[in-house]
Motif scaffolding. Structure first.
Motif, short mmCIF file in Angstrom:
data_model
loop_
_atom_site.label_atom_id
_atom_site.label_comp_id
_atom_site.label_asym_id
_atom_site.label_seq_id
_atom_site.Cartn_x
_atom_site.Cartn_y
_atom_site.Cartn_z
N LEU A 26 0.81 -1.23 0.00
CA LEU A 26 0.00 0.00 0.00
C LEU A 26 0.84 1.27 0.00
N THR A 29 0.52 6.00 -4.10
CA THR A 29 -0.33 7.19 -4.06
C THR A 29 -1.19 7.26 -5.31
N LEU A 41 -2.17 5.57 0.04
CA LEU A 41 -3.02 4.47 0.49
C LEU A 41 -2.62 3.93 1.85
N TYR A 45 -5.42 3.99 4.49
CA TYR A 45 -6.09 2.70 4.65
C TYR A 45 -5.26 1.64 5.34
N VAL A 52 -9.75 -4.62 -3.09
CA VAL A 52 -9.32 -3.80 -4.23
C VAL A 52 -9.93 -4.39 -5.49
N LEU A 83 -11.97 -0.49 -2.38
CA LEU A 83 -11.26 0.53 -3.15
C LEU A 83 -11.43 0.19 -4.62
#
Length: 186
Positions: A26, A29, A41, A45, A52, A83
């Protein structure tokens, strides 16, 4: 023999140091869909359970938006988020601008889960997140609405092909199991 064992131990130690300093899955960006301010991210998150999904507005699986939103709403208070990443990689099924995609998702399916900039999810042009997801699982998306489940620790737990609906018992059970893991403190 001792020399070979020491070399192996040294190699493992180097890998561990490298892994500790390497960016996580993660550590990327992305801009929100039709937005300007990038989101990191990991900061936004990290510590959550994530699903995802690469999305498309003109696909036979597009009605899954409704189920994904329901799942997002049901579990978000427990540290879960869907997401979405629109992609035009499969037969041009996401041809619109980011503004058009955002309007379609909001007006047609009531999507409130986070949607990000339009990206490539397969091949050499795949975005870093999707390259990492494919590397971690050995499976790149074969079509729109491929799903990757990421645990609170930022590791991929499972992947689900497009035909697996958001309310499929296998996916629901995997999400619920992931939510049972203790928060990572992020």
């Amino acid at each position: 023999m001792v020399f070979k064992s020491l070399k192996l131990l040294a190699f493992v130690a180097v890998l561990a140091v490298f892994d500790a300093h390497a960016g996580g899955l993660l550590d990327v960006t992305y801009r929100p869909l039709a937005g300007k301010t990038p989101v990191e991210l990991d900061k936004a998150y990290g510590g959550k359970v994530l699903l995802v999904v690469n999305t498309a507005s003109k696909c036979g699986f597009t009605p899954q938006y409704e189920g994904l939103e329901a799942m997002h709403q049901k579990y978000s208070a427990q540290g879960f988020a869907v997401l979405g990443f629109p992609s035009n990689d499969f037969r041009g099924q996401e041809p619109g601008s980011e503004q058009q995609i955002q309007e379609f998702c909001t007006l047609t399916y009531g999507v409130k889960f986070p949607m990000f900039e339009k990206v490539h999810v397969v091949g050499d042009e795949a975005t870093p997140l999707y390259k990492a997801l494919a590397r971690e699982t050995g499976v790149a998306p074969g079509w729109n609405f491929h799903k990757y489940l990421i645990g609170r620790d930022g590791r991929v737990l499972a992947q689900f092909p497009s035909k697996v609906e958001p309310d499929d018992p296998r996916l629901v059970q995997a999400v619920e199991n992931a939510l049972k893991a203790p928060p990572t403190g992020k």
